[in-house]
Design a protein around this motif. Structure first.
Motif, PDB file in Angstrom:
ATOM      1  N   UNK A   1       0.855  -1.182   0.000  1.00  0.00           N
ATOM      2  CA  UNK A   1       0.000   0.000   0.000  1.00  0.00           C
ATOM      3  C   UNK A   1       0.901   1.245   0.000  1.00  0.00           C
ATOM      4  N   UNK A   2       0.579   2.176  -0.847  1.00  0.00           N
ATOM      5  CA  UNK A   2       1.384   3.395  -0.972  1.00  0.00           C
ATOM      6  C   UNK A   2       1.022   4.389   0.137  1.00  0.00           C
ATOM      7  N   UNK A   3       1.912   5.349   0.387  1.00  0.00           N
ATOM      8  CA  UNK A   3       1.730   6.286   1.495  1.00  0.00           C
ATOM      9  C   UNK A   3       0.486   7.140   1.340  1.00  0.00           C
ATOM     10  N   UNK A   4       0.078   7.463   0.112  1.00  0.00           N
ATOM     11  CA  UNK A   4      -1.089   8.326  -0.085  1.00  0.00           C
ATOM     12  C   UNK A   4      -2.400   7.543  -0.090  1.00  0.00           C
ATOM     13  N   UNK A   5      -2.336   6.236   0.094  1.00  0.00           N
ATOM     14  CA  UNK A   5      -3.550   5.425   0.166  1.00  0.00           C
ATOM     15  C   UNK A   5      -3.912   5.058   1.605  1.00  0.00           C
ATOM     16  N   UNK A   6      -3.183   5.530   2.567  1.00  0.00           N
ATOM     17  CA  UNK A   6      -3.421   5.178   3.968  1.00  0.00           C
ATOM     18  C   UNK A   6      -4.308   6.215   4.655  1.00  0.00           C
ATOM     19  N   UNK A   7      -5.127   5.732   5.582  1.00  0.00           N
ATOM     20  CA  UNK A   7      -5.979   6.629   6.365  1.00  0.00           C
ATOM     21  C   UNK A   7      -5.148   7.552   7.238  1.00  0.00           C
ATOM     22  N   UNK A   8      -3.987   7.089   7.649  1.00  0.00           N
ATOM     23  CA  UNK A   8      -3.150   7.915   8.514  1.00  0.00           C
ATOM     24  C   UNK A   8      -2.635   9.155   7.786  1.00  0.00           C
ATOM     25  N   UNK A   9      -2.763   9.171   6.473  1.00  0.00           N
ATOM     26  CA  UNK A   9      -2.418  10.363   5.693  1.00  0.00           C
ATOM     27  C   UNK A   9      -3.646  11.220   5.447  1.00  0.00           C
ATOM     28  N   UNK A  10      -4.760  10.610   5.036  1.00  0.00           N
ATOM     29  CA  UNK A  10      -5.936  11.382   4.632  1.00  0.00           C
ATOM     30  C   UNK A  10      -6.656  12.069   5.783  1.00  0.00           C
ATOM     31  N   UNK A  11      -6.732  11.437   6.936  1.00  0.00           N
ATOM     32  CA  UNK A  11      -7.461  12.043   8.058  1.00  0.00           C
ATOM     33  C   UNK A  11      -6.781  13.335   8.522  1.00  0.00           C
TER      34      UNK A  11
END
Length: 55
Positions: free
Chosen positions: A1-11
Motif C-alpha cells: 500500500x502506498x503512502x497516499x492510500x493510507x488513512x493515517x495520511x488522509x485524516x
C-alpha cells in the motif's frame, strides 16, 4: 500500500485543509460591518467590492 492510500495520511490532511478553508472564510469577514451585504455585481467587473452597504 502506498503512502497516499493510507488513512493515517488522509485524516490529518483533511483536518488541516478544513482548518485552512475555515481560516480563509473567517479572514474574508474581518473588517465587514453589520450593515454591509454581499455585492451581487461582484463578478461583473474587477473593481467591484465583495461587500457593499445596505440600501
Amino acid at each position: 500500500m502506498k503512502w497516499y492510500q493510507r488513512k493515517s495520511f488522509y485524516v490529518p490532511f483533511s483536518i488541516v485543509m478544513g482548518i485552512l478553508g475555515f481560516g480563509a472564510w473567517f479572514a474574508s469577514l474581518l473588517g465587514v460591518n453589520v450593515d454591509e451585504e454581499l455585492n451581487k455585481d461582484y463578478f461583473t467587473t474587477k473593481d467591484e467590492p465583495l461587500f457593499k452597504k445596505k440600501k
